[in-house]
Scaffold this active site. Structure first.
Site, mmCIF file in Angstrom:
data_model
loop_
_atom_site.group_PDB
_atom_site.id
_atom_site.type_symbol
_atom_site.label_atom_id
_atom_site.label_comp_id
_atom_site.label_asym_id
_atom_site.label_seq_id
_atom_site.Cartn_x
_atom_site.Cartn_y
_atom_site.Cartn_z
ATOM 1 C CB VAL A 38 -25.632 67.440 -19.171
ATOM 2 C CG1 VAL A 38 -26.507 66.407 -18.475
ATOM 3 C CG2 VAL A 38 -26.293 67.974 -20.427
ATOM 4 C CG ASP A 40 -20.162 71.697 -15.598
ATOM 5 O OD1 ASP A 40 -19.485 70.726 -15.183
ATOM 6 O OD2 ASP A 40 -19.762 72.496 -16.455
ATOM 7 C CG LEU A 86 8.242 45.307 -14.725
ATOM 8 C CD1 LEU A 86 7.627 46.233 -15.776
ATOM 9 C CD2 LEU A 86 7.572 43.947 -14.777
ATOM 10 C CG ASN A 87 14.127 40.837 -14.426
ATOM 11 O OD1 ASN A 87 14.760 41.367 -13.511
ATOM 12 N ND2 ASN A 87 13.584 39.628 -14.321
ATOM 13 C CG ASP A 88 15.057 47.590 -16.869
ATOM 14 O OD1 ASP A 88 13.815 47.562 -16.813
ATOM 15 O OD2 ASP A 88 15.765 48.344 -16.172
ATOM 16 C CD GLU A 115 -0.131 45.478 -19.801
ATOM 17 O OE1 GLU A 115 0.078 46.365 -18.962
ATOM 18 O OE2 GLU A 115 -0.494 44.326 -19.505
ATOM 19 C CE LYS A 117 9.218 50.049 -17.083
ATOM 20 N NZ LYS A 117 9.567 51.365 -16.541
ATOM 21 C CG ASP A 119 8.576 57.893 -17.322
ATOM 22 O OD1 ASP A 119 8.784 57.295 -16.253
ATOM 23 O OD2 ASP A 119 9.396 58.657 -17.843
ATOM 24 N NE ARG A 138 8.579 50.040 -6.700
ATOM 25 C CZ ARG A 138 9.094 49.344 -7.694
ATOM 26 N NH1 ARG A 138 8.442 49.287 -8.827
ATOM 27 N NH2 ARG A 138 10.225 48.744 -7.567
ATOM 28 C CE1 TYR A 224 1.230 47.378 -13.548
ATOM 29 C CE2 TYR A 224 0.996 49.593 -14.440
ATOM 30 C CZ TYR A 224 1.637 48.706 -13.608
ATOM 31 O OH TYR A 224 2.652 49.136 -12.817
ATOM 32 C CE LYS A 312 12.936 51.020 -17.789
ATOM 33 N NZ LYS A 312 13.992 50.960 -16.787
ATOM 34 C CB CYS A 406 17.854 95.135 -15.258
ATOM 35 S SG CYS A 406 16.703 95.125 -16.634
ATOM 36 C CB CYS A 409 16.594 99.498 -16.701
ATOM 37 S SG CYS A 409 16.475 98.513 -15.193
ATOM 38 C CB CYS A 424 14.351 94.120 -13.511
ATOM 39 S SG CYS A 424 14.453 95.909 -13.612
ATOM 40 C CB CYS A 429 12.817 98.282 -15.984
ATOM 41 S SG CYS A 429 13.607 97.167 -17.157
HETATM 42 P P1 AMP Z 1 11.256 49.721 -13.325
HETATM 43 O O1 AMP Z 1 10.877 50.806 -12.375
HETATM 44 O O2 AMP Z 1 12.063 50.182 -14.483
HETATM 45 O O3 AMP Z 1 11.777 48.500 -12.633
HETATM 46 O O4 AMP Z 1 9.897 49.255 -14.007
HETATM 47 C C1 AMP Z 1 8.860 48.750 -13.252
HETATM 48 C C2 AMP Z 1 7.762 49.752 -13.173
HETATM 49 O O5 AMP Z 1 7.196 49.993 -14.435
HETATM 50 C C3 AMP Z 1 6.621 49.253 -12.370
HETATM 51 O O6 AMP Z 1 6.821 49.465 -11.008
HETATM 52 C C4 AMP Z 1 5.484 50.100 -12.869
HETATM 53 O O7 AMP Z 1 5.385 51.254 -12.058
HETATM 54 C C5 AMP Z 1 5.936 50.580 -14.229
HETATM 55 N N1 AMP Z 1 5.003 50.280 -15.299
HETATM 56 C C6 AMP Z 1 4.537 51.184 -16.187
HETATM 57 N N2 AMP Z 1 3.683 50.649 -17.058
HETATM 58 C C7 AMP Z 1 3.563 49.346 -16.729
HETATM 59 C C8 AMP Z 1 2.800 48.264 -17.260
HETATM 60 N N3 AMP Z 1 2.002 48.412 -18.320
HETATM 61 N N4 AMP Z 1 2.925 47.061 -16.652
HETATM 62 C C9 AMP Z 1 3.744 46.894 -15.578
HETATM 63 N N5 AMP Z 1 4.477 47.885 -15.036
HETATM 64 C C10 AMP Z 1 4.400 49.109 -15.590
HETATM 65 ZN ZN ZN Z 2 15.274 96.528 -15.755
#
Ligand code: AMP
Ligand code: ZN
Length: 675
Positions: A38, A40, A86-88, A115, A117, A119, A138, A224, A312, A406, A409, A424, A429
């Protein structure tokens, strides 16, 4: 704008709205409401309108997602509001400390949103009056790159919002695990370098200068946050996520409100567990203070918000010992190294083998004999060697052996063009021939049932055949000499082989395994040249002139057929009675008896007897060409009801004008003799 054009513009707008709604249900809500066809069909109808009236194309049309012109480079974009990091945190204790810090400032009454995270890569999308106008990476947080054209190809990014909002939203662009696996398989097969993980693959795809390439990469997004929440009328992160979804963005569904560290930790443990089963890669959990006023109160440090923390996950890696490297050879001659290791558990399964892809990869990792290596699963699926554990390396260890010849062969291996793969290229071969046989019988090729790779290898090893043509002179007595083949299966195999002689030639062409010639290219060649001899004689110019086939394919085809051994093979196949002609539908000009044959026709106005697509198809099958605009080259203009500017132009230029009745009569009176 004439009245009929205005009507069409309206119609196109309605079609776009409908298509965008379907896409929203499919990509954002994960809840399609119509069958693919539909969508398409509607899409094709819209394309038809836009092709005829390019002036009606709008930037929010789903047809604009296929990727436009190749760019010279990416413009810089300065982010008015920087994209923060973000602070880890890595442990439960650190989460407790984070929560205590927050509560010390705000008091006990705080709720958090957890939420996943994702990758992928941070992106920021700008909308003006609901229309997607700019997307950027970014970069360093302050200055990123303008990748609007690439982002337009990402299906889950709405080109127009459900409301005419002027906002900038931020989130993550990523490659789903499935797309990642398929992409790497293709790259490995083509001798290209593979991507280490979905994140790198997404990055590589977004930084393509050709948006058409990005369009093939099946990227997805989760949004987000918004730079200014004002227009969304929301007071906290949780409602903001819901609202983002409502206006059209793909928002991750696993979001959850949590009141305390126990609930947060439960969420983390749950997703640590489910991580490998999610269709996208995550590397942790983001914990955010829910209320925006409270967020504001906490504010930012130099680089990150005080109201959020990123937990993390520990990397899912394992150490094991490299036992040996196996070198295997594929159909196209690519020699692939595989690491064989002491079995070890990683991310939920036991792993003992990992592809090393190519020689460059081995050199990059600097693998030595008996090394300890760390392994991980790319996209949570494919075992990969991450690196050597140098501290456990023996002093006198030597780099692993890299063959120059190879393994089957013995002929010298080569690098073609700028490929990383070793190949090869000896057509005799045995490994290549066996792989070639295996490919020849597959479904999309000659489709010969009952011949598995083992049987084919045995046939070759027992000298029953030396190449694919040999299949056609196999006898029952010969087949019965093979282990496990009995009277009945021998009969079936012979029947299947005999039947394959009648295949339309694109199957044979694909089955020959010419480099770069996939099933689709084979079909295009067959359709256009009609038979194998013509394809074999075609020069590069002729092949490239087909438009849909590029120079790489053309070169490969020409080189292939120049080979004398190939000529001999074709002769053998021909003698065996294998069909060399295209059996699909071809309309031969000479056998068409129709006033449309060889003419250029423009359809305009409303048709009632046939819809426009059907009429177009019928005319084209009668050798006519249907175009969108009236010019001196137009032979006939068919004017339906309410015909507008085109009819006027046709009259000005003195072009024959027919009404619909005349067209129908001409269609009915035409005939095609298809042989
Ligand atoms: P970092 O790069 O380890 O400092 O982590 C920050 C990055 O996490 C942000 O720049 C986002 O790209 C990513 N990220 C992934 N999921 C989320 C989320 N749900 N909320 C905020 N940041 C996120
Ligand atoms: Zn070969």
């Amino acid at each position: 704008m004439s009245e009929s054009i205005a009507k069409l513009a309206d119609q196109a707008a309605r079609m776009r709205q409908e298509l965008n709604k379907y896409a929203y249900e499919y990509y954002v809500k994960d809840n399609p409401t119509v069958e693919d066809y539909v969508y398409d069909k509607l899409y094709h109808d819209l394309v038809a309108i836009e092709e005829k009236y390019p002036e009606l194309i709008t930037s929010d049309s789903p047809t604009q997602r296929v990727g436009g012109q190749v760019l010279q480079g990416f413009e810089k974009v300065v982010h008015d509001v920087p994209l923060y990091s973000l602070n880890d945190v890595f442990t439960k204790e650190e989460i407790v400390a984070f929560i205590n810090r927050v509560k010390k400032e705000l008091g006990e009454n705080v709720t958090f949103v957890c939420e996943l995270k994702i990758d992928g890569l941070s992106i920021t999308l700008r909308y003006e009056d609901g229309l997607f106008v700019r997307g950027a990476t970014r970069g360093d947080g302050t200055v990123g790159e303008n990748i609007t054209e690439n982002l337009k190809t990402v299906r889950s990014i709405p080109l127009r919002l459900q409301e005419p909002l002027t906002i900038e939203v931020r989130g993550e662009c990523f490659m789903p695990k499935k797309s990642f696996v398929t992409l790497n398989e293709k790259r490995d097969e083509a001798g290209q370098a593979i991507f280490a993980n979905p994140r790198n693959a997404a990055a590589g795809s977004l930084r393509q200068l050709d948006p058409k390439v990005t369009a093939t990469r099946n990227l997805d997004t989760f949004l987000y946050t918004v730079v200014d929440f004002g227009p969304l009328h929301v007071a906290n992160q949780f409602t903001a996520l819901n609202q983002l979804e409502n206006v059209g963005f793909h928002v991750n569904h696993e979001r959850r409100l949590c009141k305390n560290v126990e609930e947060i930790w439960e969420y983390i443990e749950e997703f640590q567990e489910r991580r490998t089963t999610l269709p996208y890669e995550i590397d942790g959990v983001v914990i955010k203070v829910n209320d925006f006023h409270q967020q504001e109160e906490l504010g930012f440090t130099v680089k990150a918000p005080r109201w959020a923390a990123a937990y993390k996950f520990p990397p899912e890696e394992a150490q094991t010992k490299l036992l040996k490297i196996e070198w295997t050879i594929g159909r196209t001659g690519v020699v692939t190294p595989t690491a064989v290791m002491t079995p070890v558990r990683v991310a939920g399964t036991t792993v003992s083998r990992a592809s090393l892809h190519n020689v460059d990869f081995i050199k990059q990792k600097d693998l030595h004999n008996d090394d300890m290596v760390t392994i991980y699963k790319a996209g949570d699926i494919i075992p990969e060697v991450a690196q050597v554990v140098l501290s456990s390396r023996k002093k006198d260890s030597l780099p692993v052996f890299i063959p120059t010849n190879c393994p089957v062969c013995g002929s010298e291996l080569v690098h073609l063009d700028d490929e990383v793969a070793l190949r090869c290229i000896n057509p005799k071969c045995p490994a290549l021939i066996k792989e070639g046989l295996r490919h020849f019988v597959t479904r999309d090729a000659m489709n010969i049932d009952g011949l598995g790779p083992k049987v084919l290898a045995q046939m070759y090893d027992n000298n029953l055949l030396t190449d694919v043509a040999g299949l056609y002179s196999l006898t029952k007595e010969q087949l019965l000499t093979l282990p496990k083949i009995k009277e009945k299966s021998a009969n079936n195999i012979l029947k299947a082989i005999a039947a394959s002689k009648d295949n339309s030639v694109e199957r044979l062409l694909f089955g020959l395994g010419i480099r770069h010639v996939g099933a689709k290219a084979a079909r295009i060649l067959a359709e256009n040249f009609g038979d194998l001899e013509s394809i074999a004689k075609a020069d590069k110019v002729k092949i490239v002139a087909l438009d849909t086939l590029g120079e790489t394919i053309a070169d490969s085809v020409v080189t292939y057929f120049e080979n004398e051994e190939v000529q001999e093979l074709l002769q053998e196949l021909k003698t065996a009675g294998v069909n060399f002609t295209f059996k699909g539908r071809i309309v031969k000009q000479l056998e068409i008896d129709s006033p449309f044959n060889g003419k250029t026709i423009v359809l305009t106005g409303k048709l009632t007897h046939y819809n426009r697509n059907d009429a177009k198809e019928k005319i084209e099958n009668l050798g006519g060409k249907v175009t969108g605009s009236v010019s001196k080259k137009t032979d006939i203009v068919v004017a339906g009801e309410d015909a507008g500017s085109k009819l006027i132009k046709a009259k000005e230029l003195g072009i024959t004008v027919w009404d619909e009745q005349q067209m129908v009569a001409a269609l009915d009176g035409s005939s095609v003799n298809e042989d």
